[in-house]
Design an enzyme around this catalytic site. Structure first.
Site, short mmCIF file in Angstrom:
data_model
loop_
_atom_site.label_atom_id
_atom_site.label_comp_id
_atom_site.label_asym_id
_atom_site.label_seq_id
_atom_site.Cartn_x
_atom_site.Cartn_y
_atom_site.Cartn_z
N SER A 120 0.83 -1.19 0.00
CA SER A 120 0.00 0.00 0.00
C SER A 120 0.88 1.26 0.00
O SER A 120 1.77 1.39 -0.83
CB SER A 120 -0.94 -0.05 1.21
OG SER A 120 -1.95 0.92 1.12
N HIS A 143 -2.40 -1.26 -4.43
CA HIS A 143 -3.85 -1.33 -4.63
C HIS A 143 -4.42 0.09 -4.62
O HIS A 143 -3.72 1.06 -4.33
CB HIS A 143 -4.53 -2.19 -3.55
CG HIS A 143 -4.40 -1.66 -2.16
ND1 HIS A 143 -4.97 -2.28 -1.08
CD2 HIS A 143 -3.74 -0.58 -1.65
CE1 HIS A 143 -4.70 -1.61 0.03
NE2 HIS A 143 -3.96 -0.57 -0.30
#
Length: 287
Positions: A120, A143
């Site tokens: 992330s 993501h």
């Protein structure tokens, strides 16, 4: 400026401080969690001034891995080389963006070591490195940003617009720093993509793959004075024993070392000296 800045730091700090600096939050947050920065090789002739930092938790005010803490710690060192070790699932986007900017704009050479996971927003922080190493069993995950929201349809649409802008800002860094095109990166973020060490290097999220043994080698024997011969034997491969024996002989005529370990145990003084050395090494690295 060596690496692109995403958003101006002062704008980010203004937003972050408003949310995290209330008296109640200060009282609940343990100060002991502030990330440590350890100066290494300072003053060693022929070596750069180096420092090490660890991002070994979520990127958050509550873990101490927040932008203000990084700003304070970076201000404490005049290192020419900063080693940032990462094992993080990600966390706050804006804290992470500010940390990235602090590192990207720092005068020191930034060397990133992905020791486990850079997921992330931690994958964005990792890209602040001039050089990026990844452990052979490490991973990178990217993501789309997400948020927990409550409200009517107008609020939800507004949150969606903000998330799209955040995604675009992150994509700007990915596109600049990796080998992937924007469309492929966007699709990978949409799918939540996990990269092995080899895949991360191919995609451009890392540059070099290192073994677990290499990742833990933050010191070399020459960095420490009075290193006992027994300590030099620790963790060595069979092919290294001949070299160790030669070095040991130069240090004081220690008997030749052998691969079967019979002559490398040392006396009680050697063992005590090695234990003291290991303790000092762990203390130097905050272990």
């Amino acid at each position: 400026m060596k690496r692109p800045i995403l958003i101006e730091n002062e704008e980010l700090f203004a937003v972050l401080d408003e949310r995290r600096m209330t008296p109640a939050m200060k009282a609940r947050r343990p100060e002991a969690v502030l990330p440590e920065i350890t100066n290494l090789s300072v003053g060693v002739k022929g070596k750069k001034k180096a420092a090490t930092m660890f991002l070994y938790d979520a990127v958050s005010f509550w873990t101490g891995n927040d932008a203000r803490s990084f700003q304070r710690k970076l201000a404490e060192t005049d290192a020419e080389e900063i080693h940032l070790h990462i094992n993080s699932p990600g966390g706050s986007v804006f804290e992470g963006v500010a940390i990235y900017n602090l590192l990207a704009g720092h005068e020191a050479e930034v060397i990133v070591h992905i020791d486990g996971l850079a997921a992330s927003i931690a994958s964005v922080i990792a890209l602040a490195g001039d050089t990026i190493h990844i452990a052979e069993n490490g991973m990178v995950m990217i993501h789309n940003p997400s948020v927990v929201a409550w409200g009517d349809s107008t609020v939800m649409r507004k949150q969606a617009e903000i998330l799209d802008k955040i995604r675009d800002a992150i994509l700007n860094t990915y596109e600049t720093r990796t080998r992937m095109g924007r469309e492929d990166l966007s699709a990978a973020m949409e799918a939540e993509t996990w990269y092995s060490a080899d895949e991360a290097i191919t995609a451009g999220f890392a540059m070099h793959k290192t073994s677990a043994r290499e990742e833990t080698a933050l010191w070399v024997p020459g960095d420490f004075e009075g290193l006992p011969a027994a300590a030099m034997m620790l963790g060595r491969r069979e092919g290294d024993y001949r070299e160790d024996a030669e070095v040991a002989e130069e240090r004081g005529g220690v008997e030749e070392a052998t691969a079967d370990g019979a002559d490398e145990r040392g006396n009680l003084e050697d063992v005590a000296g090695a234990a003291d050395f290991i303790a000092r090494m762990k203390l130097a690295h905050g272990l």
